[in-house]
Design a protein around this motif. Structure first.
Motif, mmCIF file in Angstrom:
data_model
loop_
_atom_site.group_PDB
_atom_site.id
_atom_site.type_symbol
_atom_site.label_atom_id
_atom_site.label_comp_id
_atom_site.label_asym_id
_atom_site.label_seq_id
_atom_site.Cartn_x
_atom_site.Cartn_y
_atom_site.Cartn_z
ATOM 1 N N LYS A 1 12.580 4.781 -37.698
ATOM 2 C CA LYS A 1 11.873 3.926 -38.653
ATOM 3 C C LYS A 1 12.863 3.143 -39.509
ATOM 4 O O LYS A 1 12.689 1.941 -39.752
ATOM 5 N N GLN A 2 13.946 3.809 -39.961
ATOM 6 C CA GLN A 2 14.967 3.128 -40.742
ATOM 7 C C GLN A 2 15.647 2.038 -39.917
ATOM 8 O O GLN A 2 15.879 0.916 -40.396
ATOM 9 N N ILE A 3 15.973 2.359 -38.682
ATOM 10 C CA ILE A 3 16.661 1.408 -37.807
ATOM 11 C C ILE A 3 15.783 0.191 -37.532
ATOM 12 O O ILE A 3 16.224 -0.959 -37.634
ATOM 13 N N ASP A 29 12.780 3.885 -27.185
ATOM 14 C CA ASP A 29 11.323 3.794 -27.166
ATOM 15 C C ASP A 29 10.743 3.877 -28.571
ATOM 16 O O ASP A 29 9.789 3.160 -28.907
ATOM 17 N N LEU A 30 11.306 4.743 -29.410
ATOM 18 C CA LEU A 30 10.803 4.860 -30.779
ATOM 19 C C LEU A 30 10.978 3.555 -31.550
ATOM 20 O O LEU A 30 10.056 3.086 -32.231
ATOM 21 N N VAL A 31 12.162 2.966 -31.465
ATOM 22 C CA VAL A 31 12.426 1.727 -32.196
ATOM 23 C C VAL A 31 11.543 0.598 -31.674
ATOM 24 O O VAL A 31 11.039 -0.228 -32.461
ATOM 25 N N ALA A 32 11.319 0.568 -30.374
ATOM 26 C CA ALA A 32 10.505 -0.499 -29.781
ATOM 27 C C ALA A 32 9.019 -0.325 -30.061
ATOM 28 O O ALA A 32 8.233 -1.245 -29.810
ATOM 29 N N GLY A 33 8.619 0.839 -30.573
ATOM 30 C CA GLY A 33 7.205 1.066 -30.866
ATOM 31 C C GLY A 33 6.414 1.636 -29.714
ATOM 32 O O GLY A 33 5.171 1.663 -29.755
ATOM 33 N N ARG A 34 7.092 2.089 -28.674
ATOM 34 C CA ARG A 34 6.395 2.687 -27.543
ATOM 35 C C ARG A 34 6.083 4.164 -27.822
ATOM 36 O O ARG A 34 6.823 4.824 -28.556
ATOM 37 N N PRO A 35 5.034 4.707 -27.219
ATOM 38 C CA PRO A 35 4.694 6.117 -27.444
ATOM 39 C C PRO A 35 5.809 7.043 -26.958
ATOM 40 O O PRO A 35 6.388 6.839 -25.890
ATOM 41 N N VAL A 36 6.111 8.043 -27.771
ATOM 42 C CA VAL A 36 7.177 8.995 -27.467
ATOM 43 C C VAL A 36 6.668 10.399 -27.778
ATOM 44 O O VAL A 36 5.992 10.610 -28.794
ATOM 45 N N VAL A 37 7.003 11.347 -26.912
ATOM 46 C CA VAL A 37 6.725 12.752 -27.192
ATOM 47 C C VAL A 37 7.993 13.362 -27.784
ATOM 48 O O VAL A 37 9.034 13.408 -27.129
ATOM 49 N N LEU A 38 7.901 13.824 -29.017
ATOM 50 C CA LEU A 38 9.042 14.393 -29.716
ATOM 51 C C LEU A 38 9.321 15.804 -29.206
ATOM 52 O O LEU A 38 8.478 16.405 -28.533
ATOM 53 N N PRO A 39 10.497 16.358 -29.521
ATOM 54 C CA PRO A 39 10.854 17.682 -29.015
ATOM 55 C C PRO A 39 9.845 18.785 -29.346
ATOM 56 O O PRO A 39 9.715 19.757 -28.599
ATOM 57 N N ASP A 40 9.104 18.634 -30.451
ATOM 58 C CA ASP A 40 8.122 19.664 -30.806
ATOM 59 C C ASP A 40 6.756 19.416 -30.178
ATOM 60 O O ASP A 40 5.791 20.136 -30.453
ATOM 61 N N GLY A 41 6.657 18.397 -29.324
ATOM 62 C CA GLY A 41 5.402 18.101 -28.647
ATOM 63 C C GLY A 41 4.554 17.050 -29.315
ATOM 64 O O GLY A 41 3.531 16.627 -28.751
ATOM 65 N N THR A 42 4.929 16.589 -30.489
ATOM 66 C CA THR A 42 4.178 15.546 -31.191
ATOM 67 C C THR A 42 4.346 14.203 -30.487
ATOM 68 O O THR A 42 5.463 13.793 -30.187
ATOM 69 N N GLU A 43 3.230 13.528 -30.238
ATOM 70 C CA GLU A 43 3.303 12.182 -29.671
ATOM 71 C C GLU A 43 3.150 11.174 -30.790
ATOM 72 O O GLU A 43 2.233 11.267 -31.615
#
Length: 268
Positions: free
Chosen positions: A87-89, A139-153
């Motif tokens: 988000k900062q980037i 993918d996060l910076v571009a705004g695409r859906p990402v599954v984080l290490p804890d399973g959160t999308e």
């Protein structure tokens, strides 16, 4: 090869009695007016001296300028949750008009682990977490859906252009990390004669990952005090294969350091 010249912003001080904090806007404007190519902010939560927050510093520098690139020199990516870092980037890319350079590192052990513990992050796991974050950031910076290490999308909005990534560190593991995830590698304090071998190594490592050759950025060791001689040193870096040299401030008189850097740039 045209060598880019960057300079570190005056965001910390070795002497609390003679602070050089708070001059970020003036420093960024002077660097841009002097024809320098980039300004950089170091990144620590707790360091050996007072230090400003790097993201706020770079946002300030971006707001005070129009052309010059702004860079993390370098972001301790594993110190932050990866979605928050993204988000900062992305926001810095937006407010700067895509002028961000994302330097990434794992931290200097000489600073200890106090800052990491204060942030609730693992100093021992910083290398693994940096690799994990680098794999998710585009993918996060571009705004695409990402599954984080804890399973959160999650999908962050608004998305932004992913900035060029430079990975810092003199260890072989850092150079391999750069080859896997980055567009460039940052060397600390190497002489021109030491660059060539690393350029060849980086090209071979990048080929292993099916990626193009990496650029090399050098945070320069102390230079000659004569601008002409310093410019010759810079030319030697370019001939050795470096694309950019970042100059550190020589002391609390940051204006003199910036003026000296401008004289070097004029003679290249």
């Amino acid at each position: 090869m045209t060598l880019e010249i960057g300079i570190i912003l005056p965001t910390s001080t070795p002497d609390p009695a003679k602070p050089i904090l708070g001059d970020v806007r003036a420093a960024a404007r002077l660097a841009e007016a002097s024809g320098l190519d980039s300004v950089w902010s170091t990144d620590h939560l707790v360091a050996s001296a007072p230090i400003l927050d790097s993201t706020v510093v770079l946002a300030t520098a971006a707001a005070a300028t129009d052309r010059i690139r702004i860079g993390y020199g370098v972001m301790l990516l594993a110190l932050r949750p990866v979605a928050w870092a993204a988000k900062q980037i992305a926001t810095l890319q937006y407010v700067s008009g895509d002028r961000l350079i994302l330097g990434v590192g794992t931290g200097n052990p000489a600073h200890g682990d106090v800052g990491w513990r204060a942030a609730g992050a693992s100093f021992a796991e910083r290398g693994r977490r940096t690799d994990e974050a680098l794999s998710l950031l585009p993918d996060l910076v571009a705004g695409r859906p990402v599954v984080l290490p804890d399973g959160t999308e999650v999908a962050l909005a608004p998305g932004a252009t992913m900035p060029p990534v430079l990975v810092a560190g003199d260890a072989e593991r850092a150079r391999r990390r750069a080859a896997a995830y980055a567009e460039g590698w940052v060397a600390i304090g190497l002489e021109p004669s030491e660059i060539g071998a690393h350029v060849a190594e980086l090209s071979a490592l990048a080929a292993e990952y099916g990626r193009p050759p990496l650029t090399v950025t050098v945070v320069a060791p102390p230079l000659a005090t004569d601008p002409g001689q310093a410019a010759e040193q810079m030319s030697a870096y370019a001939e050795a294969g470096a694309a950019r040299v970042v100059l550190a401030l020589p002391g609390p008189e940051w204006q003199a350091g910036y003026e000296f850097a401008a004289k070097i740039k004029e003679q290249l």
